[in-house]
Structures are given as structure tokens and as C-alpha cells.
Design a protein around this motif. Structure first.
Motif: not given
Ligand SMILES: [Zn+2]
Length: 343
Positions: A26, A28, A161, A169, A172, A174, A176
Motif C-alpha cells: 500500500l 500511501g 490511507p 490496510r 497490505c 504499508s 509511506p
């Protein structure tokens, strides 16, 4: 300068994961950082048959060619139809394009995920923006994430997100995407040939792709027209201002969010800056207008500014489909002018 150079540190960290990819990543971060381009570049790198030493796709092999033509058999892009149309990729079906990723798009993945891969043995599904899914669609995607098909990577991109289902969430890993440094952002804008880069960068809160978009769009007309009125402060004629802006808004055509909504977003940023100035803090968005903003803030007071700033958030929310745009603007400017009335 491409988006990989803009996010070189992050790119290296992504490359380091190639050997042991999770089922879903993810990406984000705030709007305008190049998350989608970065995710696409990563997908291309994974599907490429002769990647470069840096890990980047070669751009010349059959896989790269299919991808750039939009028909790689092991790649799917899920995005709202309206977004695809805006980019000229979608088919104009004649009806109003959806702003959301639809449940049919997610269900359409079933066949794709349950046949063997065609080429390098990896499948990639790019979902952008992941928050553009209603609950049913998100739950359909969740099912897919919960029973991961082998050799499949989901790349979710999200500007917000925190708005995704927690269950999504949690499926996944993360990633950033950080705000680049001011120097990196400036280099990016210089390479993109954006004039008046400092100003747009300040308006975009430091996000370089958003700054380039603003600088290159017809946005300056909308902003100039708005600032011309807002900067009058106590000398503002609310009804004349509403009439002028109503004209400007109606003259704006298409291109992303509705013009009234964009106008109200800029107005709200102006109010944030006024509140900051009233609190003796540096302005955040209209850096080029600092002196004017400080003078105006001195003619109002922090409490009134804060209260109207909160109200401006409501204006923003109601700005997508005002019943009567002229009345809507009159109401806004009457409230704004009242900020500077002597008590
Ligand atoms: Zn290639």
C-alpha cells in the motif's frame, strides 16, 4: 527527471523487496507526490524481461511494449472510469463515467487471477486510488486479498490511507511515500519546465507533481480571480465579488474536480493562511502573498478567523453541487467581508 529519481531512496527500498514480495503493498501519501507513477514504474520493473541494473524496466522488451500499450496479459489497472477518461485511456461510453472503482471491476479480476500467468510468472494488479471504493467493492477486493492467488502482487495507491477499511490496510504492507525535500522538488519542477515554481510549490504544500499540475493547468486564472477579491479584505464588495467569481467558475471547463469545489479549496487555504498570520505564524500556502495576508489578519481577529475557517470547511463540502452558484458565492463573500467589520 523521472519519478524514480525524485524518490530514489524509496525506489531502492522497493527494489530490495523484489526477492520476497508480499501479496499486497500500500503506497500511501499525500496527493501530488507521484505515487501512481511510482507504483506503475515498479509494476513495469517487475514485469520487464530485461530490467536495468537500477531495477528499472528496460522499456524495449515485449513485456514493456505490452505494458505501455495497455495490453500486458499479466497486468490489470483498477481505477475509476472517470479518471481513465480524463487521461484519454478510457472508452467514451456516452454515459457519465464513474468516479468510483466499481464492484464489477473487482469481480472482473476473478478470471485473471485464476489462470496461470503468461510470461515471467508474476501478475500485478494496480489499484488507484484505493479509497475510491464503496464498502461493497472494498469487501469484494478484501476477499481477493484474503485468499491470495499465487504469484500475484497487489499494488494499492492511496492519497488517504486512513480512509480505507482497516481490514484492507491490515492485508497490505504499508509503504509511506514521503514528501521530497525542497531541493528535490525544485529540481523536479525545473526539469518539468514549470515557470514560477516556488509559488506553485508553496500552493501545493510542497508536493511537486501537484505543483506542476497547478502551474501547467488553467488553475492560475481561477486562483488569480479569487485572490483579486479576497485580497480586498474590508474593501470587498461581496455581491460584485460573487458575480465576478460566478462568471469565472462557469467559464472553467472540465479537468478534474468541479471548478466551484476547487475554488472553495483555494478559499479555504487562504483562510488557513489568515488564521496562521493572526497567530503570528508563517503562512503555509500563499507564500507570495505573505505581506498582504498579514495586513488583513491584523484587521480581523483570531477568533472570527477561526470560526469562519470552520465554516469554510462546510462551504467546501457543499460546493460540489450548489443549487445556485451565485447565491452560494454571495453567502460566502458576505461572511468573508464580515471578518473585517469593526466591532
Ligand atoms: Zn523491459
Amino acid at each position: 527527471m523521472n519519478v524514480i529519481q525524485l524518490h530514489s531512496g524509496l525506489w531502492q527500498r522497493l527494489q530490495a523487496r523484489r526477492g520476497q514480495l508480499p501479496h499486497a503493498l500500500l503506497l500511501g501519501g499525500r496527493r501530488g507526490l507521484g505515487k501512481f507513477d511510482l507504483a506503475r514504474a515498479f509494476a513495469a520493473a517487475l514485469l520487464c524481461e530485461r530490467p536495468q541494473e537500477s531495477g528499472e524496466a528496460c522499456g524495449a522488451c515485449p513485456a514493456c511494449n505490452w505494458l505501455s500499450q495497455g495490453n500486458h496479459p499479466d497486468f490489470r489497472l483498477l481505477q475509476p472510469e472517470a479518471l481513465a477518461e480524463a487521461e484519454g485511456d478510457g472508452e467514451d461510453s456516452g454515459k457519465k463515467a464513474s468516479q468510483q472503482i466499481t464492484i464489477d471491476q473487482v469481480r472482473g479480476l476473478d478470471d485473471f487471477l485464476h489462470v496461470g500467468t503468461h510470461r515471467a510468472g508474476l501478475r500485478v494488479v494496480l489499484v488507484c486510488p484505493a479509497e475510491a471504493m464503496n464498502r461493497n467493492t472494498a469487501n469484494a477486493l478484501l476477499k481477493t486479498l484474503e485468499e491470495p492467488a499465487p504469484d500475484t502482487l497487489f499494488l494499492l495507491v492511496s492519497h488517504e490511507p486512513e480512509r480505507l477499511l482497516p481490514t484492507i490496510r491490515s492485508r497490505c504492507q504499508s509503504v509511506p511515500v514521503p514528501l521530497p525535500s525542497a531541493a528535490e522538488a525544485r529540481a523536479w519542477l525545473a526539469a518539468a519546465g514549470v515557470a514560477d515554481a516556488e509559488r506553485w510549490l508553496a500552493l501545493a504544500g510542497g508536493a511537486p507533481l501537484l505543483a506542476a499540475e497547478l502551474g501547467g493547468s488553467g488553475e492560475s486564472r481561477l486562483i488569480e480571480a479569487l485572490l483579486e477579491q479576497l485580497a480586498r479584505g474590508p474593501a470587498l464588495d461581496p455581491l460584485a465579488a460573487a458575480a465576478a467569481l460566478d462568471k469565472t467558475v462557469k467559464a472553467e471547463k472540465g479537468g478534474g474536480a468541479a471548478p466551484m469545489k476547487r475554488l472553495m479549496e483555494w478559499a479555504q487555504k487562504w483562510l488557513v493562511d489568515l488564521s496562521l498570520a493572526a497567530a503570528q505564524l508563517p503562512v503555509r500556502y500563499f507564500v507570495g502573498e505573505r505581506e498582504r495576508i498579514e495586513k488583513l489578519a491584523a484587521r480581523s481577529d483570531a477568533q472570527r478567523l477561526l470560526a469562519f475557517g470552520r465554516k469554510a470547511l462546510q462551504y467546501r463540502r457543499h460546493s460540489e453541487h450548489p443549487l445556485n452558484s451565485r447565491l452560494f458565492l454571495e453567502d460566502f463573500f458576505l461572511g468573508y467581508a464580515a471578518l473585517f467589520e469593526r466591532r
